[in-house]
Design a protein around this motif. Structure first.
Motif, PDB file in Angstrom:
ATOM      1  N   GLN A 321      34.441  18.030  19.264  1.00 22.82           N
ATOM      2  CA  GLN A 321      34.576  18.326  20.687  1.00 22.82           C
ATOM      3  C   GLN A 321      33.843  17.293  21.540  1.00 22.82           C
ATOM      4  OE1 GLN A 321      36.008  21.141  22.751  1.00 22.82           O
ATOM      5  NE2 GLN A 321      35.654  19.308  23.962  1.00 22.82           N
ATOM      6  N   SER A 322      32.645  16.927  21.119  1.00 25.03           N
ATOM      7  CA  SER A 322      31.868  15.961  21.902  1.00 25.03           C
ATOM      8  C   SER A 322      32.511  14.585  21.907  1.00 25.03           C
ATOM      9  CB  SER A 322      30.453  15.874  21.342  1.00 25.03           C
ATOM     10  OG  SER A 322      30.470  15.374  20.017  1.00 25.03           O
ATOM     11  N   ALA A 323      33.292  14.269  20.878  1.00 22.89           N
ATOM     12  CA  ALA A 323      33.954  12.965  20.801  1.00 22.89           C
ATOM     13  C   ALA A 323      35.297  12.949  21.504  1.00 22.89           C
ATOM     14  CB  ALA A 323      34.135  12.569  19.338  1.00 22.89           C
ATOM     15  N   LEU A 324      35.727  14.101  22.033  1.00 27.68           N
ATOM     16  CA  LEU A 324      37.051  14.200  22.633  1.00 27.68           C
ATOM     17  C   LEU A 324      37.056  13.861  24.120  1.00 27.68           C
ATOM     18  CD1 LEU A 324      40.042  15.064  22.380  1.00 27.68           C
ATOM     19  CD2 LEU A 324      39.309  17.406  22.896  1.00 27.68           C
ATOM     20  N   PHE A 325      35.947  14.119  24.823  1.00 26.52           N
ATOM     21  CA  PHE A 325      35.963  14.067  26.288  1.00 26.52           C
ATOM     22  C   PHE A 325      36.290  12.660  26.808  1.00 26.52           C
ATOM     23  CE2 PHE A 325      33.954  13.793  30.477  1.00 26.52           C
ATOM     24  CZ  PHE A 325      34.544  14.877  31.101  1.00 26.52           C
ATOM     25  N   ARG A 326      35.552  11.664  26.357  1.00 31.64           N
ATOM     26  CA  ARG A 326      35.764  10.308  26.878  1.00 31.64           C
ATOM     27  C   ARG A 326      37.162   9.764  26.548  1.00 31.64           C
ATOM     28  NH1 ARG A 326      31.220   7.969  28.998  1.00 31.64           N
ATOM     29  NH2 ARG A 326      29.211   8.877  28.435  1.00 31.64           N
ATOM     30  N   PRO A 327      37.651   9.851  25.311  1.00 37.08           N
ATOM     31  CA  PRO A 327      39.015   9.385  25.049  1.00 37.08           C
ATOM     32  C   PRO A 327      40.064  10.120  25.879  1.00 37.08           C
ATOM     33  CG  PRO A 327      37.843   9.736  23.006  1.00 37.08           C
ATOM     34  CD  PRO A 327      36.974  10.278  24.084  1.00 37.08           C
ATOM     35  N   LEU A 328      39.836  11.432  26.090  1.00 35.98           N
ATOM     36  CA  LEU A 328      40.786  12.195  26.890  1.00 35.98           C
ATOM     37  C   LEU A 328      40.820  11.694  28.328  1.00 35.98           C
ATOM     38  CD1 LEU A 328      42.774  14.525  27.006  1.00 35.98           C
ATOM     39  CD2 LEU A 328      40.866  16.072  27.494  1.00 35.98           C
ATOM     40  N   MET A 329      39.652  11.366  28.887  1.00 34.13           N
ATOM     41  CA  MET A 329      39.611  10.786  30.231  1.00 34.13           C
ATOM     42  C   MET A 329      40.366   9.456  30.258  1.00 34.13           C
ATOM     43  SD  MET A 329      37.902  12.820  32.264  1.00 34.13           S
ATOM     44  CE  MET A 329      37.317  11.773  33.585  1.00 34.13           C
ATOM     45  N   GLY A 330      40.236   8.685  29.179  1.00 40.66           N
ATOM     46  CA  GLY A 330      40.958   7.426  29.106  1.00 40.66           C
ATOM     47  C   GLY A 330      42.456   7.630  29.066  1.00 40.66           C
ATOM     48  N   VAL A 331      42.916   8.639  28.326  1.00 41.75           N
ATOM     49  CA  VAL A 331      44.352   8.936  28.259  1.00 41.75           C
ATOM     50  C   VAL A 331      44.876   9.331  29.646  1.00 41.75           C
ATOM     51  CG1 VAL A 331      46.080  10.511  27.312  1.00 41.75           C
ATOM     52  CG2 VAL A 331      44.314   9.543  25.828  1.00 41.75           C
ATOM     53  N   LEU A 332      44.090  10.123  30.371  1.00 41.54           N
ATOM     54  CA  LEU A 332      44.520  10.540  31.702  1.00 41.54           C
ATOM     55  C   LEU A 332      44.621   9.363  32.669  1.00 41.54           C
ATOM     56  CD1 LEU A 332      42.428  13.821  32.095  1.00 41.54           C
ATOM     57  CD2 LEU A 332      44.865  13.613  31.583  1.00 41.54           C
ATOM     58  N   ASN A 333      43.903   8.287  32.369  1.00 41.31           N
ATOM     59  CA  ASN A 333      43.922   7.114  33.235  1.00 41.31           C
ATOM     60  C   ASN A 333      44.901   6.043  32.778  1.00 41.31           C
ATOM     61  OD1 ASN A 333      41.965   8.080  34.990  1.00 41.31           O
ATOM     62  ND2 ASN A 333      40.276   7.269  33.762  1.00 41.31           N
ATOM     63  N   VAL A 334      45.740   6.342  31.800  1.00 37.78           N
ATOM     64  CA  VAL A 334      46.661   5.341  31.278  1.00 37.78           C
ATOM     65  C   VAL A 334      47.564   4.793  32.383  1.00 37.78           C
ATOM     66  CG1 VAL A 334      48.703   5.027  29.846  1.00 37.78           C
ATOM     67  CG2 VAL A 334      46.666   6.076  28.878  1.00 37.78           C
ATOM     68  N   GLY A 335      48.129   5.678  33.189  1.00 39.85           N
ATOM     69  CA  GLY A 335      49.021   5.233  34.261  1.00 39.85           C
ATOM     70  C   GLY A 335      48.319   4.298  35.233  1.00 39.85           C
ATOM     71  N   ILE A 336      47.069   4.636  35.551  1.00 36.05           N
ATOM     72  CA  ILE A 336      46.296   3.804  36.481  1.00 36.05           C
ATOM     73  C   ILE A 336      45.995   2.454  35.847  1.00 36.05           C
ATOM     74  CG2 ILE A 336      44.127   3.641  37.760  1.00 36.05           C
ATOM     75  CD1 ILE A 336      44.124   6.716  37.842  1.00 36.05           C
ATOM     76  N   GLN A 337      45.610   2.466  34.566  1.00 38.46           N
ATOM     77  CA  GLN A 337      45.323   1.207  33.878  1.00 38.46           C
ATOM     78  C   GLN A 337      46.552   0.311  33.839  1.00 38.46           C
ATOM     79  OE1 GLN A 337      43.723   2.806  30.159  1.00 38.46           O
ATOM     80  NE2 GLN A 337      41.758   1.867  30.655  1.00 38.46           N
ATOM     81  N   LEU A 338      47.714   0.904  33.566  1.00 34.59           N
ATOM     82  CA  LEU A 338      48.939   0.107  33.524  1.00 34.59           C
ATOM     83  C   LEU A 338      49.256  -0.495  34.893  1.00 34.59           C
ATOM     84  CD1 LEU A 338      51.250   2.296  31.249  1.00 34.59           C
ATOM     85  CD2 LEU A 338      50.151   0.128  30.678  1.00 34.59           C
ATOM     86  N   THR A 339      49.061   0.297  35.958  1.00 34.95           N
ATOM     87  CA  THR A 339      49.355  -0.205  37.302  1.00 34.95           C
ATOM     88  C   THR A 339      48.422  -1.345  37.686  1.00 34.95           C
ATOM     89  OG1 THR A 339      50.175   1.964  37.999  1.00 34.95           O
ATOM     90  CG2 THR A 339      49.539   0.421  39.736  1.00 34.95           C
ATOM     91  N   THR A 340      47.124  -1.150  37.456  1.00 41.59           N
ATOM     92  CA  THR A 340      46.176  -2.207  37.817  1.00 41.59           C
ATOM     93  C   THR A 340      46.394  -3.454  36.960  1.00 41.59           C
ATOM     94  OG1 THR A 340      44.545  -1.191  36.335  1.00 41.59           O
ATOM     95  CG2 THR A 340      44.430  -0.604  38.660  1.00 41.59           C
ATOM     96  N   SER A 341      46.744  -3.248  35.685  1.00 43.58           N
ATOM     97  CA  SER A 341      46.997  -4.393  34.820  1.00 43.58           C
ATOM     98  C   SER A 341      48.248  -5.146  35.267  1.00 43.58           C
ATOM     99  CB  SER A 341      47.155  -3.934  33.372  1.00 43.58           C
ATOM    100  OG  SER A 341      45.986  -3.271  32.928  1.00 43.58           O
TER     101      SER A 341
END
Length: 619
Positions: A321-341
């Motif tokens: 559970q403790s290892a899930l939070f940060r990767p999950l936040m990264g997944v939620l930001n995939v669209g934003i990362q793609l747009t900025t990239s």
């Protein structure tokens, strides 16, 4: 576990790249950039086609690392539930060895992944950087007059450096985060589907709170970034050589200090707010990381949800559970990362897609410099600058005989410098042609044109390098004897020889340690080193005082000997001995002849001479 997750940028957002990372919101500038210049993912992926094997290996390493990293919680479960309670030493050693092996393997794979991703990214960036630099070099002068130099530098450095982050950070983090989230979710469900359901209830508000605090920090960072940019501009304008001279002569020093103090105070306050916002974000995440395990422990201890869960299972689940939070936040930001990239790639492609107005022909005609006679022919040339209401040159028909010295005079805006620019092919005519020995310049390569035509301008540009390096800019393989000979011909050798470091003296920014006449003679030496058969002098002495002008004029006369020379003159006294004087007005040739002939004719040239004589008397 080796993962590359989306982390807040402690230094604030970069151009177009940090917006979606620290603020979890797509930058308006990125959206506007993509609207103005869309870019497809297919075009981006084509850049990596030569490196597909390396990228495939990187993705494979990410997946394998993410899967292997799921093993420690399960190994820990068996340690707590089986090996330790039963004092099973062989099992204990196997499980502990497995945990250590997982760490060693994932760390090793992480090193290999970083090396491969960085190497691939740097190679792609190298290709883009060099292609963009070469492409910009081929753009016409008009592009550079309407484009800020800082913007070009930003795209060549900041944007391409940001794109490196896309390769080694954004792309790998997307693959890593997605793999980690999927694998962790499956592992959690296998351990306890009841606790997994509780996690699904707790995670959404935790994510919302984190994103909310991050947006507040992003807003403050944006203001701080803008203030910092203003300060950098003030430093550049106020502490450059030209800026200091302007401030001292205008008495603007106190005003500049007050303005800088105000900006610095604003930046201080914003940086404090940014640090506090960052601290709040860290505090929020720390609370979340404490609350989630606490709720899981609570659920595991209640009869309704615990269901006889073992301690090992609980510890293993909490670790997942403790290892899930940060990767999950990264997944939620995939669209934003793609747009900025994509916005970063869009900014580079926007420049790469600009057409080259002046390019080499497919089948160039070659003229050997030693065999060139040097006749220059303007055959009914017309040129209209974009946005201008009248042509800069209008049906100009002129022949400069080989070996002759032809001067072009006229009032400001008459088309003199435009005519000179055509000879070195800084522009191409809209109608008509410019020919050397009968060959259209458009049928020659730009390199061949520069070999044939040497240009000396009013304000020569010197590199921030040594005198020798400045001279070798014209001829990289020039020997020391050739450099000295060129300097002597330009009447600058004695000045250089008198310096402590001689030709190894650094000229300083834009040559500020030398006088105007010395810089001009260094530029003459540089041109002479190239030894072109055709010489264009574009008001080469108009910015000099009378005494310095005389010494430079003597050097010019030596430089012009045996060459075809086209002289653009503001001071008419410097061209009276020309073989022929051409008078221009409003883009047309209105008179031509020798000095005596034109004076006797009493036309436009006579008016210019009378006006010049009147100005000298008034001075």
């Amino acid at each position: 576990m080796i993962t590359t997750t989306s982390q807040p940028n402690p230094h604030g957002p970069g151009p177009g790249h940090g917006a979606g990372r620290s603020g979890m919101r797509v930058s308006k500038a990125d959206i506007a950039q993509l609207d103005a210049h869309p870019v497809s993912m297919r075009r981006i992926t084509r850049l990596f086609a030569p490196h597909r094997v390396s990228m495939a290996v990187v993705l494979a390493i990410i997946v394998v690392s993410a899967v292997i990293a799921l093993a420690p919680p399960f190994l820990t479960k068996h340690l707590i539930d089986d090996a330790i309670p039963h004092q099973d030493v062989p099992l204990l050693l196997t499980l502990v060895g497995g945990i250590l092996a997982v760490t060693i393997v994932t760390q090793f794979l992480g090193v290999v992944q970083t090396w491969l991703a960085t190497r691939t990214g740097q190679r792609v960036m190298h290709t883009l950087r060099t292609d963009l630099f070469s492409h910009l070099q081929r753009q016409p002068l008009g592009f550079f007059t309407r484009t800020r130099g800082g913007e070009l530098q930003s795209r060549l450095t900041n944007d391409i450096n940001g794109m490196q982050g896309v390769v080694t950070d954004a792309a790998t983090s997307i693959a890593s985060n997605v793999t980690t989230v999927i694998g962790t979710a499956i592992a959690m469900a296998v351990l306890s589907w009841k606790l997994s359901l509780i996690s699904l209830v707790v995670l959404p508000p935790a994510i919302w709170l984190t994103r909310r605090v991050a947006r507040l920090r992003r807003a403050v960072q944006s203001k701080a970034q803008g203030t910092l940019a203003d300060m950098q501009t003030q430093i550049e304008e106020g502490l450059s050589i030209s800026g200091v001279v302007l401030a001292k002569t205008m008495g603007a020093g106190p005003q500049l200090s007050t303005r800088f103090t105000r900006s610095s105070a604003t930046l201080t306050e914003l940086e404090l707010q940014a640090q506090m916002a960052g601290r709040w974000r860290m505090g929020t995440m720390s609370i979340i990381f404490a609350v989630i395990p606490a709720l899981i422990y609570l659920a595991a201890g209640l009869p309704a949800t615990g269901g006889g869960m073992t301690i090992g299972t609980l510890v293993a689940f909490t670790g997942l559970q403790s290892a899930l939070f940060r990767p999950l936040m990264g997944v939620l930001n995939v669209g934003i990362q793609l747009t900025t990239s994509k916005a970063l790639f869009s900014r580079i492609f926007e420049y790469l897609d600009m057409p080259v107005a002046i390019a080499d022909p497919a089948e160039p005609v070659r003229l050997e410099p030693d065999a060139v006679r040097g006749e220059v022919r303007f055959d009914h040339v017309t040129l209209l600058y974009p946005g201008a209401d009248r042509p800069a040159l209008d049906d100009v028909d002129l022949t400069v005989p080989a070996g002759s010295n032809v001067a072009v005079v006229g009032a400001t805006g008459s088309g003199k410098s435009t005519l000179a620019a055509l000879v070195s092919r800084l522009h191409d005519p809209d109608a008509g042609s410019v020919r050397i020995d009968g060959v259209d310049l458009r049928d020659m390569t730009l390199a061949d044109v520069s070999d044939l035509v040497g240009v000396v301008v009013q304000e020569p540009y010197l590199l921030h390098a040594t005198i020798a390096e400045n001279l070798r800019y014209a001829k990289p393989d020039a020997t020391e004897d050739e450099i000295v000979a060129a300097a002597k011909a330009a009447a600058i050798h004695d000045v250089v020889a008198g310096l402590p470091d001689g030709y190894d003296t650094v000229v300083g920014a834009r040559g500020h340690r030398f006088s105007g006449g010395e810089k001009q003679r260094l530029a003459l030496a540089r041109t002479l080193l190239r030894n072109p058969p055709i010489l264009v002098l574009d008001e080469a002495t108009s910015a000099l005082d009378t005494r310095t002008e005389r010494s430079v004029q003597d050097a010019l006369e030596r430089l012009s000997a045996g060459r075809t020379t086209l002289t653009i003159a503001h001071r008419l006294s410097t061209v009276r001995d020309a073989d022929r004087i051409v008078v221009m007005d409003a883009g047309r040739i209105v008179e031509a002849g020798t000095h005596a002939e034109l004076l006797a004719r009493g036309g436009r040239y006579a008016e210019l001479v009378a006006a010049a004589d009147h100005e000298e008397l008034a001075a």
